[in-house]
Scaffold this motif. Structure first.
Motif, short mmCIF file in Angstrom:
data_model
loop_
_atom_site.label_atom_id
_atom_site.label_comp_id
_atom_site.label_asym_id
_atom_site.label_seq_id
_atom_site.Cartn_x
_atom_site.Cartn_y
_atom_site.Cartn_z
N GLN A 156 -5.76 -1.54 -4.61
CA GLN A 156 -4.67 -0.97 -3.81
C GLN A 156 -3.90 -2.00 -3.00
OE1 GLN A 156 -3.75 2.27 -4.35
NE2 GLN A 156 -1.92 1.53 -3.31
N ARG A 157 -4.57 -2.99 -2.44
CA ARG A 157 -3.86 -4.01 -1.66
C ARG A 157 -2.84 -4.75 -2.52
NH1 ARG A 157 -8.28 -7.43 1.37
NH2 ARG A 157 -6.45 -8.71 1.77
N LEU A 158 -3.17 -5.00 -3.77
CA LEU A 158 -2.24 -5.67 -4.68
C LEU A 158 -1.09 -4.73 -5.04
CD1 LEU A 158 -1.46 -8.09 -6.44
CD2 LEU A 158 -2.96 -7.14 -8.21
N VAL A 159 -1.41 -3.49 -5.37
CA VAL A 159 -0.38 -2.50 -5.69
C VAL A 159 0.61 -2.37 -4.53
CG1 VAL A 159 0.03 -0.04 -6.15
CG2 VAL A 159 -1.86 -1.24 -7.30
N ASP A 160 0.07 -2.31 -3.30
CA ASP A 160 0.93 -2.20 -2.12
C ASP A 160 1.85 -3.40 -1.97
OD1 ASP A 160 -0.32 0.20 -1.60
OD2 ASP A 160 -1.61 -0.60 0.00
N ARG A 161 1.35 -4.59 -2.23
CA ARG A 161 2.18 -5.80 -2.12
C ARG A 161 3.35 -5.74 -3.10
NH1 ARG A 161 -0.60 -10.41 0.53
NH2 ARG A 161 -2.62 -9.63 1.17
N TRP A 162 3.10 -5.33 -4.34
CA TRP A 162 4.16 -5.20 -5.32
C TRP A 162 5.17 -4.15 -4.87
CZ3 TRP A 162 5.59 -8.59 -8.74
CH2 TRP A 162 4.67 -9.49 -9.26
#
Length: 148
Positions: A133-139
Motif C-alpha cells: 500500500q505505501r508504494l501504491v499510495d506514492r504512485w
C-alpha cells in the motif's frame, strides 16, 4: 523461430529492435558484470550485432580494455555488453526487453563469482508491488501509474 523484439532504457531515450532466434538466455556472474550493474548477476541474451537496430545510438562505456557496454546516460539503464574485437555477437540485458518473460535461463557464466545464496530464492516470502500500500499510495500521490 526468428522474431523481432523491442526494448530500451527506463526513460525511453534509447530504444532498439533485435532479431531473436531462440528463447535461451544466460546469467553472467563475472565481476565486471557485477560491478557495472551493481548487482549479483546480469541476465543476458546473446544476439548477432547485425540483428540489433538502435532507434537512437546508445551511450557506450569502455568497461575494460577488452569490452564496452551500451547504456543510457540519462537514466543509467544497462543495455548490454560487447567485446571490442573478433566477434559478430553482443549481449542485451534481458530486463531491457519490453517483454523479458519470453526468455529462459540456460546457463551460468562467470561461475567463479557466483553468490550461491542468490541462486535459489524460491523459498523466500513474496510481496507483489500492487499489494504494498505505501508504494501504491506514492504512485497515486505522484498522479502516475507504476511501470508495466
Amino acid at each position: 523461430m526468428t522474431d523481432t523484439m523491442d526494448g530500451g532504457c527506463a526513460c525511453g531515450r534509447i530504444r532498439y529492435t533485435a532479431r531473436i532466434d531462440d528463447d535461451e538466455a544466460y546469467l553472467c556472474h563475472c565481476r565486471m558484470c557485477q560491478r557495472s550493474s551493481g548487482n549479483v548477476s546480469l541476465a543476458m541474451k546473446n544476439v548477432e550485432q547485425a540483428a540489433v537496430t538502435w532507434t537512437r545510438e546508445p551511450d557506450w562505456y569502455a568497461s575494460s580494455p577488452i569490452a564496452k557496454r551500451p547504456y543510457c546516460r540519462e537514466c543509467g539503464t544497462s543495455l548490454g555488453f560487447q567485446y571490442l574485437t573478433d566477434t559478430t555477437k553482443m549481449d542485451l540485458t534481458v530486463a531491457s526487453f519490453d517483454d523479458p518473460s519470453r526468455f529462459t535461463p540456460s546457463s551460468h557464466f562467470g561461475a567463479e563469482s557466483i553468490h550461491e545464496a542468490w541462486l535459489d530464492t524460491s523459498g523466500l516470502p513474496r510481496t507483489r508491488s500492487d499489494e504494498y500500500q505505501r508504494l501504491v499510495d506514492r504512485w497515486d500521490e505522484a498522479g502516475a501509474a507504476p511501470p508495466a
